[in-house]
Design a protein around this motif. Structure first.
Motif, mmCIF file in Angstrom:
data_model
loop_
_atom_site.group_PDB
_atom_site.id
_atom_site.type_symbol
_atom_site.label_atom_id
_atom_site.label_comp_id
_atom_site.label_asym_id
_atom_site.label_seq_id
_atom_site.Cartn_x
_atom_site.Cartn_y
_atom_site.Cartn_z
ATOM 1 N N PHE A 25 0.738 -1.045 0.051
ATOM 2 C CA PHE A 25 -0.092 0.487 -0.186
ATOM 3 C C PHE A 25 0.908 1.089 -0.015
ATOM 4 O O PHE A 25 0.577 2.537 -0.621
ATOM 5 N N ILE A 26 2.270 1.026 0.310
ATOM 6 C CA ILE A 26 3.337 2.482 0.163
ATOM 7 C C ILE A 26 3.505 2.244 -1.428
ATOM 8 O O ILE A 26 3.633 3.748 -1.249
ATOM 9 N N GLN A 27 4.444 1.391 -1.277
ATOM 10 C CA GLN A 27 4.004 0.671 -3.238
ATOM 11 C C GLN A 27 3.687 1.915 -3.867
ATOM 12 O O GLN A 27 4.046 2.665 -4.929
ATOM 13 N N THR A 28 3.206 1.665 -3.815
ATOM 14 C CA THR A 28 1.798 2.124 -5.185
ATOM 15 C C THR A 28 1.181 4.095 -4.673
ATOM 16 O O THR A 28 1.472 4.227 -6.255
ATOM 17 N N ARG A 29 1.878 4.295 -3.739
ATOM 18 C CA ARG A 29 1.937 5.292 -4.009
ATOM 19 C C ARG A 29 3.434 6.409 -4.517
ATOM 20 O O ARG A 29 3.229 7.783 -4.090
ATOM 21 N N LEU A 30 4.517 5.911 -4.020
ATOM 22 C CA LEU A 30 5.620 6.256 -4.889
ATOM 23 C C LEU A 30 5.181 6.298 -6.439
ATOM 24 O O LEU A 30 5.239 5.571 -7.063
ATOM 25 N N LYS A 31 5.452 7.483 -7.197
ATOM 26 C CA LYS A 31 4.952 8.194 -8.449
ATOM 27 C C LYS A 31 6.238 8.507 -8.950
ATOM 28 O O LYS A 31 7.515 8.264 -8.204
ATOM 29 N N SER A 32 6.293 8.241 -10.335
ATOM 30 C CA SER A 32 7.742 9.449 -10.499
ATOM 31 C C SER A 32 8.316 10.496 -10.036
ATOM 32 O O SER A 32 9.322 10.912 -10.617
ATOM 33 N N THR A 33 7.608 11.143 -9.514
ATOM 34 C CA THR A 33 7.722 12.937 -8.992
ATOM 35 C C THR A 33 8.921 12.568 -7.946
ATOM 36 O O THR A 33 10.212 13.159 -7.632
#
Length: 765
Positions: A127-135
């Motif tokens: 659930f934390i992984q999915t919050r990491l974006k290209s930004t």
């Protein structure tokens, strides 16, 4: 993410590579401690080439991962791996750019450390992984670049990395931590691979294990020894694995690129059928003619515009469907336009002729075209019938509006005269009554009646000023005036009003200089209106008036504060609207037309100034007015006080007035001055009785037989030095301009204020 099954042979190759990397690690470590313990090979260019090559691969793979993430491909952890490998690439390239020494080891060590830390993000919950974006990746890259730049600029702040030829404890710690994190990340990637069977995950297991082993090897090596080169070989192999990853995804990237190119070509390619469809959808007509006026192309929109079928149009001459009064034929008109002599945009106004011979206006854009060596003209034709009709209606509307405005101005001028004439009788008689010895009660009644008359004139003047402002005919003067006298008049008048309401009026002037350049009448009108409003809407407390000069902006500044009813934010927004007060209940309770503040704001802006308002309900309001003004160095001659200079016993005035009431008021007002008065009831009679002993003429304007303007022209022709003052109810800006151009020396407006009239006369007698 979509899952991708791994070919068995490829997986076996990766496992073999992992074993080989471990073997290289063991062999180089053993040899460095035995047979090659004294071997050193310092080759900076070769080392820099390895690091630059590896760093470039890392940055390329970083952006490849971002692209794959966007398309739901790649590893199970594209964002953390992209951040880790991108940071390592930037810091390894920085490592390659410095000579062996402290910075040399520092860049290598922090590359390993940050690479391990960011690779370790793969162990975070999903659930934390999915919050990491290209930004997040771009942020990490920026941090790596800033850290490298800081290290280059301030190398003295970098910790010691080599002591007595061996790596420092801090350097070993950075590499050990980074290497351990990389090995932990490889375990997580292996676990993910066992679940999803994705070859990309397996490749980065190899990458992490190689970098991890190389980092662990770091603490057992010396600069340039065999183990040092051994773990550099492992790092190069790890970057090779990253390149392997890129090659595995090469087919997908090129397929995606080819798909984009195919789509672009498909969009760009327009068939002849599509071209015909586009031409038919245009509202503008397209007509192509040769140099002999023969029509060669006639679009579908041209058929609709001219009501002529294409087959018929191709058989006729273009002069049969278009005409130009300035030229013998259309080709001549086209050539004239293209010569730039008339229209640089190659447009010409023509008349279109429909099949039923109806004529309509056209706007035609013309270009030349050479078709197989023969000259042709392309005409893009627009029917502008609607635009022409709209322009005609607009022109008529403007004409009607101007006529209405002239009629309105005439009506207002006539209304002003008709109101001011009886007001003159009323106000004049009241002033005469005030000067009589009346009982206190009667005197109070007269005083109240005079006050009401003044208020009525304020309303009338507001309406007339509003009309002038709306028509853009209100002029602002720039004359020398005495500001101290103007402010003193404000103080005296407002103090009296405040005293009647039981309010305190705090007046402060911080302006020492007396004479200024500006429009004193309008400045007084603005300040009088704001202070009067403050007094009107204040029941208890005080009203304060502060004047000062801001030398930096060359502006007079006036601040008016009160402790009145105040306003809300929405009320302030409506304050300067015409015919509207902040609250309708305010109008009922306090009166007023709702024009005063609108006129005030307009006058301030016409003078180049500004007005701002702050207000709080039930607390009070604060108005700030700034008006541009310059100090005047030359003093105006002081006006004589009408209260003290009232004896004109040696003077002779010719009063030209047809209204009996106005004659009586003028005689009564001037009686105490002992001036000699001769009466004339029209301009002709004034000319008949004019003689050399007349010192001044008070001239009404609207009179029978001969009006005041005509009479003044004749008087000035006879005696150019004789002072003629207009005594009239017609006092608009246009009227005053006419009076001055005719020869009048001054104007006294009806209804006449006795003090003002005596003051004006005292300037000339």
């Amino acid at each position: 993410m979509s899952q991708q099954s791994s070919p068995q042979g490829l997986n076996r190759s990766i496992y073999i590579a992992i074993v080989v990397s471990g073997f290289i690690h063991a062999v180089t470590f053993f040899l460095a401690k035995s047979s090659f313990s004294q071997w050193r090979w310092q080759h900076v260019p070769f080392h820099s080439a390895i690091e630059v090559f590896g760093g470039a691969i890392a940055i390329f793979v970083c952006f490849l991962l971002l692209n794959l993430e966007k398309n739901k491909r790649g590893t199970s952890f594209n964002i953390p791996i992209a951040a880790a490998i991108g940071a390592m690439g930037i810091l390894d390239i920085s490592h390659a750019l410095v000579e062996p020494g402290k910075l040399f080891v520092w860049f290598h060590s922090i590359a390993t450390f940050f690479g391990g830390i960011f690779f370790l993000l793969v162990v975070l919950p999903s659930f934390i992984q999915t919050r990491l974006k290209s930004t997040f990746v771009y942020l990490v890259l920026c941090i790596a670049i800033l850290l490298a730049a800081f290290s280059f600029i301030y190398p003295q702040l970098v910790p010691e990395m080599v002591i007595d030829g061996r790596f420092s404890t801090f350097a070993i710690m950075l590499n050990t931590v980074g290497g351990t994190c990389l090995l932990i990340a490889s375990v997580k990637l292996y676990y993910s691979y066992r679940q999803d069977k994705k070859t990309d995950d397996l490749l980065f297991i190899l990458h992490c294990s190689m970098f991890g082993l190389a980092a662990i090897m770091f603490q057992q090596s010396f600069l340039w020894d065999l183990s040092w080169w051994g773990w550099h070989l492992l790092r190069l192999l790890a970057y090779g694995v990253a390149l392997w990853f890129a090659l595995l995804n090469e087919k997908y990237l090129f397929a995606q690129l080819k798909h984009s190119v195919d789509r672009a070509e498909k969009h760009v390619e327009i068939t002849e059928k599509q071209q015909a469809a586009i031409l038919s959808s245009l509202n503008d007509a397209i007509v192509v003619v040769d140099r002999f006026s023969k029509i060669k192309l006639f679009s579908a929109s041209a058929e609709l515009m001219f009501k002529i079928p294409k087959e018929e149009a191709l058989k006729i001459n273009c002069n049969q469907i278009m005409a130009c009064s300035q030229h013998a034929n259309i080709i001549s008109a086209f050539e004239d336009v293209l010569s730039h002599q008339k229209a640089p945009d190659h447009k010409v106004k023509l008349s279109g002729i429909k099949k039923n011979n109806n004529v309509f206006p056209l706007d035609v854009a013309v270009t030349k075209l050479d078709l197989e060596g023969e000259l042709h003209f392309i005409a893009v034709i627009r029917d502008i019938s609607v635009e022409v009709e709209q322009k005609r209606k607009l022109k008529q509307a403007v004409k009607d509006a101007q006529s209405a405005n002239i009629a309105k101005s005439a009506f207002l001028a006539n209304t002003s005269h008709e109101i001011r004439t009886p007001m003159h009788g009323l106000y004049g008689n009241l002033q005469l009554l005030r000067d009589l010895n009346l009982p206190p009660t009667a005197h109070q009644y007269v005083h109240s009646a005079i006050s009401c008359s003044k208020n009525l004139m304020v309303i009338i003047n507001d309406i007339l000023d509003f009309s002038k402002i709306e028509a853009g005919k209100l002029d602002i003067e720039s004359v020398k005036f005495d500001l101290s006298e103007l402010l003193e008049n404000i103080r005296l008048e407002m103090s009296t009003q405040a005293e009647k309401k039981g309010l305190s009026f705090d007046f402060k002037s911080h302006i020492a200089h007396a004479h200024w350049q500006g429009d004193p009448v309008r400045i007084y009108q603005v300040l009088n209106n704001i202070v009067s409003n403050a007094l009107k809407f204040t029941q208890t407390g005080c009203v304060s008036f502060i004047s000062e000069y801001d030398a930096q902006s060359s502006r007079l500044k006036f601040t008016i504060k009160d402790t009145g009813i105040g306003m809300s934010e929405s009320d302030i927004g409506k304050l300067f609207n015409r015919f509207e007060q902040a609250d309708i209940t305010t109008t009922r309770k306090y009166g007023g037309t709702g024009l005063g503040m609108s006129i005030t704001k307009s006058l301030i802006e016409l003078m180049g100034g500004q007005i701002s308002v702050r207000s709080w309900l039930a607390v009070g309001s604060e108005f700030t007015v700034t008006i541009p003004s310059e100090k005047s160095t030359s003093k105006e001659p002081p006006e004589q006080n009408a209260d003290t200079i009232i004896k004109f016993s040696n003077s002779h005035i010719l009063l030209v007035e047809d209204n009996k009431m106005n004659q009586m008021i003028a005689n009564a007002m001037l009686a105490e001055t002992q001036v000699q008065i001769t009466l004339a009831e029209n301009g002709q009679e004034a000319l008949d009785i004019l003689h050399e002993h007349i010192d001044l003429v008070l001239m009404d304007i609207q009179m029978p037989v001969m009006d005041g303007i005509e009479a003044t022209k004749h008087i000035k022709a006879i005696r150019s030095d004789l002072v003629v003052i207009a005594l009239t109810a017609n006092v608009s800006t246009e009227d005053i301009v006419i009076y001055k151009s005719t020869g009048f020396d001054d104007v006294i407006a009806k209804p006449v204020d006795k003090k003002q009239m005596l003051s004006t006369l005292s300037k000339y007698l």
